[in-house]
Every structure is written in structure tokens, then in C-alpha cells.
Scaffold this motif. Structure first.
Motif, PDB file in Angstrom:
ATOM      1  N   SER A  29       0.805  -1.221   0.000  1.00  0.00           N
ATOM      2  CA  SER A  29       0.000   0.000   0.000  1.00  0.00           C
ATOM      3  C   SER A  29       0.843   1.279   0.000  1.00  0.00           C
ATOM      4  O   SER A  29       0.302   2.375  -0.139  1.00  0.00           O
ATOM      5  N   ASP A  30       2.171   1.131   0.159  1.00  0.00           N
ATOM      6  CA  ASP A  30       3.048   2.308   0.118  1.00  0.00           C
ATOM      7  C   ASP A  30       3.342   2.780  -1.295  1.00  0.00           C
ATOM      8  O   ASP A  30       3.915   3.853  -1.494  1.00  0.00           O
ATOM      9  N   ALA A  31       2.977   1.975  -2.289  1.00  0.00           N
ATOM     10  CA  ALA A  31       3.233   2.353  -3.675  1.00  0.00           C
ATOM     11  C   ALA A  31       2.468   3.631  -4.004  1.00  0.00           C
ATOM     12  O   ALA A  31       1.235   3.675  -3.908  1.00  0.00           O
ATOM     13  N   ALA A  32       3.203   4.684  -4.358  1.00  0.00           N
ATOM     14  CA  ALA A  32       2.607   6.007  -4.574  1.00  0.00           C
ATOM     15  C   ALA A  32       3.701   6.966  -5.032  1.00  0.00           C
ATOM     16  O   ALA A  32       4.867   6.581  -5.173  1.00  0.00           O
ATOM     17  N   GLU A  33       3.317   8.224  -5.219  1.00  0.00           N
ATOM     18  CA  GLU A  33       4.269   9.293  -5.527  1.00  0.00           C
ATOM     19  C   GLU A  33       4.529  10.068  -4.238  1.00  0.00           C
ATOM     20  O   GLU A  33       3.588  10.402  -3.512  1.00  0.00           O
ATOM     21  N   TYR A  34       5.799  10.343  -3.961  1.00  0.00           N
ATOM     22  CA  TYR A  34       6.184  11.033  -2.732  1.00  0.00           C
ATOM     23  C   TYR A  34       6.864  12.351  -3.082  1.00  0.00           C
ATOM     24  O   TYR A  34       7.726  12.404  -3.955  1.00  0.00           O
ATOM     25  N   PHE A  35       6.466  13.397  -2.376  1.00  0.00           N
ATOM     26  CA  PHE A  35       7.003  14.729  -2.637  1.00  0.00           C
ATOM     27  C   PHE A  35       7.657  15.295  -1.387  1.00  0.00           C
ATOM     28  O   PHE A  35       7.047  15.308  -0.310  1.00  0.00           O
TER      29      PHE A  35
ATOM     30  N   GLY B 155       9.368  19.251  -4.543  1.00  0.00           N
ATOM     31  CA  GLY B 155      10.286  18.532  -5.403  1.00  0.00           C
ATOM     32  C   GLY B 155       9.535  17.913  -6.571  1.00  0.00           C
ATOM     33  O   GLY B 155       8.303  17.949  -6.627  1.00  0.00           O
ATOM     34  N   ALA B 156      10.292  17.328  -7.485  1.00  0.00           N
ATOM     35  CA  ALA B 156       9.692  16.750  -8.687  1.00  0.00           C
ATOM     36  C   ALA B 156       8.974  15.438  -8.402  1.00  0.00           C
ATOM     37  O   ALA B 156       8.209  14.957  -9.243  1.00  0.00           O
ATOM     38  N   GLY B 157       9.221  14.865  -7.229  1.00  0.00           N
ATOM     39  CA  GLY B 157       8.532  13.637  -6.851  1.00  0.00           C
ATOM     40  C   GLY B 157       9.376  12.395  -7.073  1.00  0.00           C
ATOM     41  O   GLY B 157      10.249  12.359  -7.949  1.00  0.00           O
ATOM     42  N   THR B 158       9.125  11.390  -6.251  1.00  0.00           N
ATOM     43  CA  THR B 158       9.723  10.069  -6.414  1.00  0.00           C
ATOM     44  C   THR B 158       8.600   9.049  -6.439  1.00  0.00           C
ATOM     45  O   THR B 158       7.787   8.991  -5.507  1.00  0.00           O
ATOM     46  N   ARG B 159       8.557   8.288  -7.497  1.00  0.00           N
ATOM     47  CA  ARG B 159       7.552   7.228  -7.610  1.00  0.00           C
ATOM     48  C   ARG B 159       8.100   5.982  -6.933  1.00  0.00           C
ATOM     49  O   ARG B 159       9.164   5.484  -7.319  1.00  0.00           O
ATOM     50  N   LEU B 160       7.390   5.489  -5.930  1.00  0.00           N
ATOM     51  CA  LEU B 160       7.792   4.275  -5.216  1.00  0.00           C
ATOM     52  C   LEU B 160       6.997   3.088  -5.734  1.00  0.00           C
ATOM     53  O   LEU B 160       5.759   3.115  -5.722  1.00  0.00           O
ATOM     54  N   PHE B 161       7.720   2.082  -6.192  1.00  0.00           N
ATOM     55  CA  PHE B 161       7.115   0.816  -6.613  1.00  0.00           C
ATOM     56  C   PHE B 161       7.442  -0.234  -5.545  1.00  0.00           C
ATOM     57  O   PHE B 161       8.583  -0.315  -5.100  1.00  0.00           O
ATOM     58  N   VAL B 162       6.449  -1.040  -5.188  1.00  0.00           N
ATOM     59  CA  VAL B 162       6.657  -2.092  -4.208  1.00  0.00           C
ATOM     60  C   VAL B 162       6.297  -3.424  -4.863  1.00  0.00           C
ATOM     61  O   VAL B 162       5.155  -3.620  -5.286  1.00  0.00           O
ATOM     62  N   LYS B 163       7.290  -4.310  -4.930  1.00  0.00           N
ATOM     63  CA  LYS B 163       7.095  -5.609  -5.569  1.00  0.00           C
ATOM     64  C   LYS B 163       6.727  -6.657  -4.530  1.00  0.00           C
ATOM     65  O   LYS B 163       7.266  -6.663  -3.431  1.00  0.00           O
TER      66      LYS B 163
END
Lengths: 113, 114
Positions: A84-90, A104-112
Motif C-alpha cells: 500500500s506504500d506504492a505512490a508518488e512522494y514529494f 520537489g519533482a517527486g519520487t515514484r515508489l514501486f513495491v514488488k
């Protein structure tokens, strides 16, 4: 002048492993620093904020961040990632010298799985 | 406690037209900020209103203007729309204008300029 640099545009982790999202900032004044999360088709939500109190800040959902003035960094961490942490973080900086907020431009977090 | 609401949710306009977006602040909040979020980018600060006056502005041209009303709701007006104005427009309210205050964001208005 303020600026925010998120050092990774994408981060991919496996479920249960640690998360590190990196953020460097610059500010002419004493900054307030924030991390916000944006899930798809949902509004921005505050994870945590630093406002010149404790340098280690704890937020919601097990996230925390450490303010390091000497390194001008405010990295976001979590010991164990959840799907559920998969999201965009700013990472966000707001200073007392002017009423502006810089994302910031954002970091996309992918969780496998 | 009512959260931040925005209207409309989606809007399609053509180049040269004018648009007005609306925002209702969270109860008890007197400060409203507007942001533009282009696809794949972070929100860009447009301006902030505090007690009905503009309190700070980002790098946006004068054709981006706003209002805040006595009930602290707000409008964003964009004149002479350009294709690059296509974006998600976010409104955020906070209690007082202090930089350390959390901002509460609305769901946004998706503007498409054709």
C-alpha cells in the motif's frame, strides 16, 4: 532562494524491505520541511513535517525522516515496505522568509510482491 | 470537519478562453494556496491568499489571478488560456499562513486546454 531536489525519480523495493527516498534542499531562511504522499486519483496527504524541533521526525504509516542541516538533507525512510506504500512522494520546503512552498519533482515508489 | 473541496472536477476549454476554478477551505482555515501540477511533475506554487489578500506568488504570469472571499473560499482565474495551462490545479488550505503549518489539499480540478 529555496529549492528542493529529489534525487531519484523512481525507487523500486520488495515488500518487507527498507525504503529510502532522498531529498536535498536549499533555503535562505530557517526552513520547514515536509513529505507528502499522492496515491493515484487521490489528494496529497501529509506524511510528516520538520519545524525546527527534533531532527528525527516520525510520521504516519511507519515513515520517518531525519533533518541533517550539515548535509541539507531530509531523507524519508521506512523499515519495511508494504504494498500500500506504492505512490508518488514529494519533498516540500517552505520558509519563513517568503510565503512560498516549493515541491520537489517527486519520487515514484514501486513495491514488488 | 469538512475537508477541502474543489469544483469542477474536470474542465475542457479552448485556447484563448478564460476559466474560473473554485475551492472551499477546510473549516477554520483562513489561508488558501493554489498549485499547478502538470502531468508527471510536482505541484508548482501559483499564489497564496491570507484573509482575502494575496500573500505570496510563484513564477506565474498576471493572467493567473485569484480571489479569497470573507468565508475564506477562493477562486483561481486564468485568462487567455494556453495549451501549456493543461494541468491538475490543486487548492490547499491551512490554519494561518505560517510556513510550518500543514496544508490540506483538495482533490484538484483537471483542466484540459485544446
Amino acid at each position: 532562494a529555496q529549492s528542493v531536489t529529489q534525487l531519484d525519480s523512481h525507487v523500486s523495493v520488495s515488500e518487507g524491505t527498507p525504503v529510502l527516498l532522498r531529498c536535498n534542499y536549499s533555503s535562505s531562511y530557517s526552513p520547514s520541511l515536509f513529505w507528502y504522499v499522492q496515491h493515484p486519483n487521490k489528494g496529497l496527504q501529509l506524511l510528516l513535517k520538520y519545524t525546527s524541533a527534533a531532527t528525527l521526525v516520525k510520521g504516519i504509516n511507519g515513515f520517518e525522516a531525519e533533518f541533517k542541516k550539515s548535509e541539507t538533507s531530509f531523507h524519508l525512510t521506512k523499515p519495511s515496505a508494504h504494498m500500500s506504500d506504492a505512490a508518488e512522494y514529494f519533498c516540500v520546503v517552505s520558509d519563513t522568509g517568503g510565503f512560498k512552498t516549493i515541491f520537489g519533482a517527486g519520487t515514484r515508489l514501486f513495491v514488488k510482491a | 470537519e469538512t475537508g477541502v473541496t474543489q469544483s469542477p472536477t474536470h474542465l475542457i476549454k479552448t485556447r484563448g478562453q478564460q476559466v474560473t476554478l473554485r475551492c472551499s477551505s477546510q473549516s477554520g482555515h483562513n489561508t488558501v494556496s493554489w498549485y499547478q501540477q502538470a502531468l508527471g511533475q510536482g505541484p508548482q506554487f501559483i499564489f497564496q491568499y491570507y484573509r482575502e489578500e494575496e500573500n505570496g506568488r510563484g513564477n506565474f504570469p498576471p493572467r493567473f489571478s485569484g480571489l479569497q472571499f470573507p468565508n475564506y473560499s477562493s477562486e483561481l482565474n486564468v485568462n487567455a488560456l494556453e495549451l501549456d495551462d493543461s494541468a491538475l490545479y490543486l487548492c490547499a488550505s491551512s490554519f494561518e499562513r505560517d510556513s510550518y503549518n500543514e496544508q490540506f489539499f483538495g482533490p484538484g480540478t483537471r483542466l484540459t486546454v485544446l
